[in-house]
Enzyme design. Structure first.
Site, short mmCIF file in Angstrom:
data_model
loop_
_atom_site.label_atom_id
_atom_site.label_comp_id
_atom_site.label_asym_id
_atom_site.label_seq_id
_atom_site.Cartn_x
_atom_site.Cartn_y
_atom_site.Cartn_z
N ALA A 223 0.85 -1.20 0.00
CA ALA A 223 0.00 0.00 0.00
C ALA A 223 0.87 1.24 0.00
O ALA A 223 2.05 1.19 0.37
CB ALA A 223 -0.89 0.02 1.25
N GLU A 224 0.27 2.33 -0.41
CA GLU A 224 0.82 3.64 -0.07
C GLU A 224 0.31 3.89 1.35
O GLU A 224 -0.90 3.79 1.60
CB GLU A 224 0.32 4.72 -1.03
CG GLU A 224 0.92 4.65 -2.42
CD GLU A 224 2.41 4.99 -2.45
OE1 GLU A 224 2.91 5.62 -1.50
OE2 GLU A 224 3.08 4.61 -3.44
N THR B 191 -6.34 -0.71 8.26
CA THR B 191 -5.96 0.23 9.32
C THR B 191 -7.16 0.70 10.13
O THR B 191 -8.30 0.71 9.62
CB THR B 191 -5.29 1.46 8.67
OG1 THR B 191 -5.14 2.49 9.64
CG2 THR B 191 -6.12 2.04 7.52
N ASP B 192 -6.90 1.16 11.35
CA ASP B 192 -7.99 1.73 12.16
C ASP B 192 -8.42 3.10 11.64
O ASP B 192 -9.47 3.61 12.03
CB ASP B 192 -7.56 1.82 13.64
CG ASP B 192 -6.35 2.70 13.89
OD1 ASP B 192 -5.75 3.22 12.92
OD2 ASP B 192 -5.98 2.89 15.08
N GLU B 193 -7.60 3.70 10.75
CA GLU B 193 -7.93 5.05 10.28
C GLU B 193 -9.23 5.10 9.47
O GLU B 193 -9.81 6.16 9.29
CB GLU B 193 -6.78 5.63 9.44
CG GLU B 193 -5.51 5.76 10.25
CD GLU B 193 -4.50 6.74 9.68
OE1 GLU B 193 -4.84 7.50 8.76
OE2 GLU B 193 -3.37 6.76 10.19
N TYR C 19 -5.62 8.92 2.31
CA TYR C 19 -5.09 7.57 2.64
C TYR C 19 -6.19 6.70 3.23
O TYR C 19 -6.44 5.58 2.75
CB TYR C 19 -3.92 7.69 3.64
CG TYR C 19 -3.59 6.40 4.34
CD1 TYR C 19 -3.06 5.32 3.64
CD2 TYR C 19 -3.83 6.23 5.71
CE1 TYR C 19 -2.77 4.11 4.28
CE2 TYR C 19 -3.54 5.04 6.36
CZ TYR C 19 -3.02 3.98 5.64
OH TYR C 19 -2.74 2.79 6.27
N LYS D 162 -8.01 3.25 1.81
CA LYS D 162 -8.00 1.97 2.54
C LYS D 162 -9.45 1.53 2.81
O LYS D 162 -9.78 0.35 2.69
CB LYS D 162 -7.24 2.09 3.87
CG LYS D 162 -5.74 2.27 3.75
CD LYS D 162 -5.02 1.09 3.11
CE LYS D 162 -4.98 -0.13 3.99
NZ LYS D 162 -4.14 -1.21 3.40
N PRO E 186 -3.58 18.91 7.67
CA PRO E 186 -4.99 19.16 7.36
C PRO E 186 -5.83 17.90 7.63
O PRO E 186 -5.39 16.79 7.33
CB PRO E 186 -4.98 19.46 5.85
CG PRO E 186 -3.56 19.65 5.47
CD PRO E 186 -2.70 19.00 6.51
#
Ligand code: NAD
Ligand code: DAU
Length: 348
Positions: A84-85, A131-133, A156, A160, A288
């Site tokens: 991933a990026e 991811t948790d994001e 990002y 994801k 940001p």
């Protein structure tokens, strides 16, 4: 002999997963597919490169033909998809690169797996590492559970989240056997020094300023990368099909407190006068869309699969800092060249 494809195995977490699988499962043939972007580095897996059950394949998951041919050539039994990026700040500068790798690249892998497995899914598994994001930002209270609605805020995390949705959709629509995990912030060896902990360790070593975004009152839940690799091994082998598991460190830190702790430990290690490194802290313009707080409820993986972190944060951080101090050549190699341009652009 089972054939297992691991994508992104020259990156930070992927290198720990590849190392674990190659060493622990001599009965598996491990294929590590990686495009070797700025974040990929064969030095990260040098210790296993000559193992008989290991093959490195250089290639881009965005290249549909290449991925289809690879799956025709090898009848993979399992895929662990980590490529991933991965850096939020870069996604703000170049969101499309994240759509290409994280969304299109994942789609190419899903299609290739579906087509090569031809509805005969017995013994097959597609494991998507996320991811948790994707859950967005928490306020002062609460934890992310597997039922928390997706609410991504950065390019990002949006990319994801999109890839997670496609994985689930392939499970529902085509019956693709998948498992998915959403993990909190990792730290440990081979972590590229664009991310907070390795960046600040490197800057302290080099007496460079420590750029804390905003007021530093942002919270992350930190997990030692080798504990993530253990969890990934467990979920791949024992996780239930079509299930999501959250993975976290039970270890929340405000950025500014973590940075001050790092400074104190580094002063000791470098035999500098107490308070020397803290003087390097510089508050800079905020990121940001900066998510205030991430924190994972990892009770499902704990109850169902018996996983919990094996090291405390103090132990993990000690190992991590020692690794960077003992591997300064690695740090120098990855911070020469294009890293300098990135750094200049991001922090000037
Ligand atoms: P990383 O940036 O260190 O490594 C990514 C790897 O993927 C690199 O080796 C890179 O060369 C490779 N790659 C990138 N684009 C590619 C492409 N188009 N084709 C093939 N290979 C490509 O990332 P990481 O921090 O190790 O993260 C690995 C995975 O875990 C990612 O999916 C990330 O979203 C997820 N994750 C990371 C964290 C974390 O704290 N780092 C936490 C939770 C989840
Ligand atoms: O939560 C999991 C995610 O953790 C992963 O999915 C991502 O791939 C990974 O990069 C990480 O994302 P973060 O944005 O949380 O990590 P980063 O190390 O970039 O930043 C951690 C915190 O530190 C965040 O609040 C921003 C802040 N920060 C970061 C940098 C690079 C600073 O204050 N200064 C900095 O220079």
């Amino acid at each position: 002999m089972k054939k297992i494809l691991i994508t992104g195995g020259a990156g930070f977490i992927g290198s720990h997963v590849v190392r674990r699988f190659v060493n622990k499962y001599p009965e598996y043939q491990i294929f590590n597919l990686d495009a070797l972007t700025y974040a990929g580095n064969l030095e990260n897996i040098k210790d296993i490169e000559n193992k008989e059950n290991y093959t490195f394949v250089k290639g881009d998951i965005v290249d549909e033909n290449f991925i289809n041919e690879l799956f025709k050539l090898h009848d993979f039994d399992g895929v662990l998809h980590l490529a991933a990026e991965s850096h939020v700040d870069r996604s703000i500068e170049d969101p499309l690169a994240f759509v290409k790798t994280n969304v299109i690249g994942t789609m190419n892998l899903l299609n290739a797996a579906k087509n090569s497995w031809k509805n005969n899914f017995e013994g097959k598994r597609f494991y998507h590492i996320s991811t948790d994001e994707v859950y967005g930002s928490l306020g002062a209270e609460g934890l992310f559970t597997e039922k928390t609605p997706y609410d991504p805020n950065s390019p990002y995390s949006a990319s994801k989240a999109s890839s997670d949705h496609f994985v689930r959709a392939y499970g529902e629509t085509y019956g693709l056997p998948y498992v998915l995990t959403n993990c909190s912030n990792n730290y440990g060896s081979y972590h590229f020094p664009e991310k907070l902990i390795p960046l600040f360790i490197n800057n302290i070593i080099n007496n460079k300023s420590l750029p804390v975004y905003g007021d530093g009152n942002y919270t992350r839940d930190w997990l030692f990368v080798e504990d993530h690799a253990i969890a990934i091994d467990l979920v791949f082998h024992e996780g239930k099909n079509h299930e999501t598991y959250n993975i976290g460190g039970f270890n929340e830190w405000k950025n500014i407190d973590l940075v001050k702790l790092l400074c104190t430990i580094m002063d000791g290690k470098l035999e500098r006068e107490k308070g020397t490194s803290e003087k390097l802290i510089t508050y800079v313009k905020d990121r940001p869309g900066h998510d205030l707080r991430y924190a994972i409820d990892a009770s499902k993986i704990n109850k169902e699969l018996g996983w919990k972190p094996s090291v405390t944060f103090e132990e993990g951080l000690e190992k991590t800092i020692n690794w960077y101090l003992n591997n300064q050549e690695w740090l120098q190699n990855v911070t020469s060249g294009s890293y300098k341009d990135y750094y200049q652009k991001q922090y000037s």
